[in-house]
Design an enzyme around this catalytic site. Structure first.
Site, mmCIF file in Angstrom:
data_model
loop_
_atom_site.group_PDB
_atom_site.id
_atom_site.type_symbol
_atom_site.label_atom_id
_atom_site.label_comp_id
_atom_site.label_asym_id
_atom_site.label_seq_id
_atom_site.Cartn_x
_atom_site.Cartn_y
_atom_site.Cartn_z
ATOM 1 N N ASP A 1 1.049 -1.041 0.102
ATOM 2 C CA ASP A 1 0.099 -0.002 0.047
ATOM 3 C C ASP A 1 0.850 1.305 -0.042
ATOM 4 O OD1 ASP A 1 -2.266 1.222 0.159
ATOM 5 O OD2 ASP A 1 -2.481 1.555 2.186
ATOM 6 N N GLY A 2 0.381 2.287 -0.714
ATOM 7 C CA GLY A 2 0.889 3.494 -0.553
ATOM 8 C C GLY A 2 1.645 4.000 -1.806
ATOM 9 N N ASN B 1 -10.587 -2.834 -6.796
ATOM 10 C CA ASN B 1 -9.702 -1.780 -7.445
ATOM 11 C C ASN B 1 -10.433 -1.629 -8.906
ATOM 12 O OD1 ASN B 1 -6.695 -3.073 -5.980
ATOM 13 N ND2 ASN B 1 -7.887 -1.449 -5.427
#
Length: 246
Positions: A21-22, A69
């Site tokens: 993540d990120g 997503n």
């Protein structure tokens, strides 16, 4: 002294799962579009894979693309699919060289045809490798996995392949996407978010959870080592008392 020297070689997690993540925030911090972060995340994937393989981790599972997503902007989804296909093609020889077997879990039929064909081709070409198994969770969510498992179990009950009385933990495991691998010992999530995001909810019942503020494109082998060291300092009781474990 390097961080890796503190790792106890005899207590390496057998299976590590990572929620990567990120990427988007990393790109935005640098004044760029989100896909820039996804492209730069490939080096972190390499660091994690090579770091795990060097330590003798048997299974590494990466949460690469969730069923949710698909709801992201179409341009970003299309760019992610192109990047996935390019990366799979470019990393084939590296997987073979390092004796890594590629695997994938999720509703793979939802992937674009070209992406699915490239993925299956690489899985086929690495199936005889005997080192670490690298699993990509694609078009994956734990709830979707459980729904699919329940549907398949219901069908088999109807066909007489199993009886209702046969359904227990082991039976459910056999119907999950992950039926051919052990549950994760360690789950790592990057970017500082403190949630599981619909990932392997059944399988992580007794996993050790490790959260790091590091954004995924900045994740290095040293960050992996820190997570493993933290894991090794914990007492895994699986519902028992400390005295029973000792």
């Amino acid at each position: 002294m390097s961080v890796s020297e503190n790792i106890i070689k005899e207590r390496i997690p057998r299976h590590i799962a990572i929620i990567m993540d990120g990427n988007g925030r990393w790109a935005q911090q640098k004044g760029n579009i989100r896909i820039f972060g996804h492209r730069n995340a490939i080096s972190a994937v390499r660091e994690a894979c090579e770091g795990c393989a060097e330590l003798g981790v048997e299974y590494l599972t990466l949460y690469a693309f969730s069923t949710e997503n698909w709801d992201r902007p179409k341009a970003e989804v299309a760019a992610l699919m192109d990047l996935l296909m390019t990366t799979i093609n470019s990393e084939l020889q590296t997987l073979i060289k390092n004796n890594v077997r590629l695997n994938a879990i999720g509703r793979l039929n939802e992937l674009p045809e070209k992406v699915r064909e490239n993925l299956m081709s690489t899985i086929e070409k690495t199936k005889n490798n005997t080192g670490m198994t690298l699993t990509l969770a694609l078009s994956y969510s734990s709830r979707a996995e459980l729904v699919d498992a329940i549907k398949n179990m219901a069908t088999d009950v109807k066909l007489g392949k199993i009886a209702e009385t046969d359904i227990d933990d082991a039976c459910v495991n056999n119907y999950l996407y992950t039926n051919n691998m052990p549950d994760p010992d360690l789950l790592i999530r990057t970017s500082g978010e403190l949630r599981i995001s619909n990932f392997m909810l059944w399988q992580i019942a007794y996993s050790e959870l490790y959260f790091t503020p590091v954004l995924w494109p900045d994740f290095t082998r040293e960050d992996l080592h820190k997570a493993i060291i933290d894991y090794q300092q914990r007492e895994r009781r699986f519902g028992k008392t400390s005295e029973q474990v000792k």
